[in-house]
Design a protein around this motif. Structure first.
Motif, mmCIF file in Angstrom:
data_model
loop_
_atom_site.group_PDB
_atom_site.id
_atom_site.type_symbol
_atom_site.label_atom_id
_atom_site.label_comp_id
_atom_site.label_asym_id
_atom_site.label_seq_id
_atom_site.Cartn_x
_atom_site.Cartn_y
_atom_site.Cartn_z
ATOM 1 N N ALA A 8 -0.231 -6.412 -4.927
ATOM 2 C CA ALA A 8 -1.123 -6.833 -6.010
ATOM 3 C C ALA A 8 -0.994 -5.893 -7.203
ATOM 4 O O ALA A 8 -0.954 -6.341 -8.364
ATOM 5 C CB ALA A 8 -2.568 -6.869 -5.523
ATOM 6 N N GLY A 9 -0.914 -4.583 -6.949
ATOM 7 C CA GLY A 9 -0.735 -3.625 -8.034
ATOM 8 C C GLY A 9 0.603 -3.775 -8.713
ATOM 9 O O GLY A 9 0.707 -3.719 -9.952
ATOM 10 N N PHE A 10 1.655 -3.986 -7.934
ATOM 11 C CA PHE A 10 3.000 -4.151 -8.489
ATOM 12 C C PHE A 10 3.083 -5.408 -9.347
ATOM 13 O O PHE A 10 3.716 -5.418 -10.404
ATOM 14 C CB PHE A 10 4.018 -4.207 -7.350
ATOM 15 N N GLU A 11 2.438 -6.481 -8.908
ATOM 16 C CA GLU A 11 2.443 -7.720 -9.692
ATOM 17 C C GLU A 11 1.765 -7.524 -11.045
ATOM 18 O O GLU A 11 2.230 -8.026 -12.063
ATOM 19 C CB GLU A 11 1.748 -8.838 -8.915
ATOM 20 N N SER A 12 0.668 -6.800 -11.042
ATOM 21 C CA SER A 12 -0.037 -6.528 -12.297
ATOM 22 C C SER A 12 0.862 -5.756 -13.259
ATOM 23 O O SER A 12 0.897 -6.048 -14.459
ATOM 24 C CB SER A 12 -1.318 -5.740 -12.015
ATOM 25 N N CYS A 13 1.599 -4.800 -12.738
ATOM 26 C CA CYS A 13 2.519 -4.013 -13.577
ATOM 27 C C CYS A 13 3.629 -4.882 -14.134
ATOM 28 O O CYS A 13 4.023 -4.749 -15.309
ATOM 29 C CB CYS A 13 3.109 -2.857 -12.773
ATOM 30 N N ILE A 14 4.174 -5.782 -13.307
ATOM 31 C CA ILE A 14 5.257 -6.656 -13.757
ATOM 32 C C ILE A 14 4.784 -7.587 -14.869
ATOM 33 O O ILE A 14 5.483 -7.801 -15.867
ATOM 34 C CB ILE A 14 5.816 -7.477 -12.579
ATOM 35 N N SER A 64 -15.392 -11.659 6.929
ATOM 36 C CA SER A 64 -15.612 -13.061 6.569
ATOM 37 C C SER A 64 -14.445 -13.654 5.794
ATOM 38 O O SER A 64 -14.642 -14.462 4.885
ATOM 39 C CB SER A 64 -16.903 -13.192 5.753
ATOM 40 N N LEU A 65 -13.221 -13.262 6.147
ATOM 41 C CA LEU A 65 -12.008 -13.784 5.511
ATOM 42 C C LEU A 65 -10.982 -14.085 6.590
ATOM 43 O O LEU A 65 -11.204 -13.832 7.773
ATOM 44 C CB LEU A 65 -11.440 -12.769 4.514
ATOM 45 N N PHE A 66 -9.817 -14.611 6.172
ATOM 46 C CA PHE A 66 -8.745 -14.879 7.130
ATOM 47 C C PHE A 66 -7.711 -13.758 7.145
ATOM 48 O O PHE A 66 -6.677 -13.881 7.800
ATOM 49 C CB PHE A 66 -8.066 -16.217 6.808
ATOM 50 N N PHE A 67 -7.974 -12.661 6.415
ATOM 51 C CA PHE A 67 -7.112 -11.483 6.464
ATOM 52 C C PHE A 67 -7.936 -10.261 6.089
ATOM 53 O O PHE A 67 -9.084 -10.365 5.662
ATOM 54 C CB PHE A 67 -5.912 -11.641 5.526
ATOM 55 N N CYS A 68 -7.347 -9.072 6.273
ATOM 56 C CA CYS A 68 -8.059 -7.828 5.971
ATOM 57 C C CYS A 68 -7.911 -7.488 4.493
ATOM 58 O O CYS A 68 -6.788 -7.321 3.998
ATOM 59 C CB CYS A 68 -7.511 -6.684 6.822
ATOM 60 N N GLU A 69 -9.028 -7.371 3.807
ATOM 61 C CA GLU A 69 -9.048 -7.022 2.385
ATOM 62 C C GLU A 69 -9.915 -5.779 2.212
ATOM 63 O O GLU A 69 -10.904 -5.605 2.924
ATOM 64 C CB GLU A 69 -9.588 -8.198 1.580
ATOM 65 N N LEU A 70 -9.531 -4.913 1.298
ATOM 66 C CA LEU A 70 -10.130 -3.590 1.188
ATOM 67 C C LEU A 70 -11.643 -3.620 1.083
ATOM 68 O O LEU A 70 -12.346 -2.948 1.852
ATOM 69 C CB LEU A 70 -9.530 -2.857 -0.025
ATOM 70 N N SER A 71 -12.190 -4.363 0.141
ATOM 71 C CA SER A 71 -13.639 -4.353 -0.068
ATOM 72 C C SER A 71 -14.389 -4.912 1.141
ATOM 73 O O SER A 71 -15.480 -4.438 1.472
ATOM 74 C CB SER A 71 -14.003 -5.156 -1.330
ATOM 75 N N ILE A 75 3.634 4.073 -8.899
ATOM 76 C CA ILE A 75 2.170 4.119 -9.002
ATOM 77 C C ILE A 75 1.523 3.148 -8.011
ATOM 78 O O ILE A 75 0.406 3.389 -7.541
ATOM 79 C CB ILE A 75 1.687 3.830 -10.445
ATOM 80 N N SER A 76 2.223 2.061 -7.662
ATOM 81 C CA SER A 76 1.687 1.134 -6.658
ATOM 82 C C SER A 76 1.681 1.782 -5.277
ATOM 83 O O SER A 76 0.731 1.615 -4.502
ATOM 84 C CB SER A 76 2.516 -0.159 -6.633
ATOM 85 N N ILE A 77 2.744 2.532 -4.964
ATOM 86 C CA ILE A 77 2.789 3.262 -3.690
ATOM 87 C C ILE A 77 1.716 4.348 -3.661
ATOM 88 O O ILE A 77 1.046 4.556 -2.640
ATOM 89 C CB ILE A 77 4.187 3.883 -3.477
ATOM 90 N N LEU A 78 1.536 5.037 -4.783
ATOM 91 C CA LEU A 78 0.513 6.084 -4.864
ATOM 92 C C LEU A 78 -0.869 5.500 -4.641
ATOM 93 O O LEU A 78 -1.692 6.058 -3.886
ATOM 94 C CB LEU A 78 0.597 6.772 -6.233
ATOM 95 N N ASN A 79 -1.149 4.362 -5.274
ATOM 96 C CA ASN A 79 -2.439 3.700 -5.094
ATOM 97 C C ASN A 79 -2.627 3.237 -3.658
ATOM 98 O O ASN A 79 -3.686 3.443 -3.055
ATOM 99 C CB ASN A 79 -2.510 2.501 -6.056
ATOM 100 N N MET A 80 -1.584 2.632 -3.082
ATOM 101 C CA MET A 80 -1.650 2.174 -1.694
ATOM 102 C C MET A 80 -1.895 3.333 -0.733
ATOM 103 O O MET A 80 -2.738 3.243 0.164
ATOM 104 C CB MET A 80 -0.340 1.465 -1.333
ATOM 105 N N GLY A 81 -1.168 4.428 -0.940
ATOM 106 C CA GLY A 81 -1.306 5.569 -0.041
ATOM 107 C C GLY A 81 -2.672 6.222 -0.130
ATOM 108 O O GLY A 81 -3.277 6.558 0.901
ATOM 109 N N LEU A 82 -3.188 6.361 -1.350
ATOM 110 C CA LEU A 82 -4.472 7.021 -1.543
ATOM 111 C C LEU A 82 -5.620 6.201 -0.966
ATOM 112 O O LEU A 82 -6.445 6.709 -0.188
ATOM 113 C CB LEU A 82 -4.701 7.287 -3.035
ATOM 114 N N LEU A 83 -5.670 4.912 -1.317
ATOM 115 C CA LEU A 83 -6.749 4.064 -0.809
ATOM 116 C C LEU A 83 -6.580 3.791 0.686
ATOM 117 O O LEU A 83 -7.576 3.696 1.416
ATOM 118 C CB LEU A 83 -6.790 2.749 -1.586
ATOM 119 N N VAL A 96 -1.280 -5.436 0.754
ATOM 120 C CA VAL A 96 -1.915 -6.238 -0.302
ATOM 121 C C VAL A 96 -2.193 -5.370 -1.525
ATOM 122 O O VAL A 96 -1.984 -5.796 -2.671
ATOM 123 C CB VAL A 96 -3.216 -6.888 0.218
ATOM 124 N N LEU A 97 -2.639 -4.136 -1.316
ATOM 125 C CA LEU A 97 -2.860 -3.217 -2.432
ATOM 126 C C LEU A 97 -1.568 -2.973 -3.198
ATOM 127 O O LEU A 97 -1.553 -2.993 -4.438
ATOM 128 C CB LEU A 97 -3.412 -1.886 -1.909
#
Length: 307
Positions: free
Chosen positions: A108-114, A175-182, A151-159, A104-105
């Protein structure tokens, strides 16, 4: 409260879905329909761009990548949720949860860049039309996509590595239907100060910078279009931006809603789930329709296909 080392955690419990069996059946059908529409719609965009030579342009190159990314983002979340409903199991393995967080990280990051790249494409096309083919050539477009992936891979790997180092408490309920970072970080017993700093930095890089670039691009576009003497010319210039503006508003609008809901400590689980549905399913389902209905080239292809 007791704590466990991350290696002792085997499963997380996903509580974003209602307990009522009848309501679960309705949600299953609804999400399955939305997922199929998102997959088929984006797949049609990909096939159309690949099959028609007159769509081999920078704008459609970015649309192609956005559609592929939307398929991947939706597939990261929805199939597992549908499986949980079907099997009546409200859990996900530790490895599966970490994989979902990372994917997801990345998407989501790649979409923002596009989306930022598409705004830059419109900026160059309208403000520097004579130099458009020189600036937005296949080489530069490819480099933009490769840099976005990097940069999306770098962000994903670091977080992702930061999540891997967390220790979790005995409460492993999300409290969601999938795993989200926060949401995963809220379950941690270990110190998350560095993690929060990195998240804010990533939010600025993948949220603040692209949005600033998009706003700058459209300010310049508006100023340039206003200098066009004819009303028809101004309308034609603005019409090329309609699809991108709609998709960008939908994506960042739903993302902002998710961020505001995540920031609220007293958020209700059902409200949180609705917010994340708006981010992980709805934009990916509607994007193909926006590009098809607001773009004359895509509408022409759809008419030919229907004959």
């Amino acid at each position: 409260m007791g704590s466990k080392n991350q290696t002792d955690v085997s499963h997380f419990f996903l509580l974003g879905l209602p307990d009522d069996p009848e309501l679960k059946a309705v949600i299953f059908c609804l999400f399955l329909f939305m997922y199929m529409v998102a997959i088929l719609g984006n797949l049609l965009i990909i096939l159309a761009v690949s099959a028609y030579s007159h769509l081999q342009t920078p704008m459609y190159f970015f649309i192609y990548n956005l559609s592929f990314n939307d398929i991947c983002l939706t597939t990261t979340v929805i199939p597992h949720m549908l499986l949980n409903i079907q099997t009546q199991i409200q859990s996900i393995s530790y490895a599966g949860c970490l994989t979902q967080v990372c994917l997801v990280l990345f998407f989501a990051g790649f979409e923002s860049c596009i989306l930022a790249a598409m705004a830059y494409d419109r900026y160059v096309a309208i403000c520097y039309p004579l130099s458009y083919t020189i600036i937005m050539n296949s080489h530069s477009c490819g480099l933009i996509i490769l840099f976005s992936i990097f940069i999306s891979i770098l962000n994903m790997g670091l977080l992702g590595l930061m999540v891997l180092r967390l220790s979790f408490c005995t409460n492993l309920e999300i409290s969601l239907f999938f795993c989200e970072l926060s949401q995963v970080m809220k379950l941690a017993c270990s110190d998350t100060l560095v993690h929060n700093i990195l998240i804010y930095l990533a939010t600025f890089i993948f949220g603040g910078i692209p949005i600033s670039g998009i706003i700058f691009s459209y300010v310049q576009i508006v100023l340039s279009v206003c200098r066009i003497p004819s009303v028809r010319g101004r309308y034609k210039a603005f019409s090329t931006c309609g699809s991108h503006l709609s998709v960008t508003s939908l994506s960042y609008g739903s993302g902002l809603w998710v961020y505001l809901n995540s920031a609220a400590n007293n958020i209700l689980p059902k409200k949180a789930s609705v917010a994340y549905v708006m981010y992980t399913v709805v934009p990916q389902m509607l994007n193909p329709f926006i590009f098809s209905l607001r773009n004359k080239d895509m509408k022409g292809i759809m008419k030919k296909s229907s004959l």
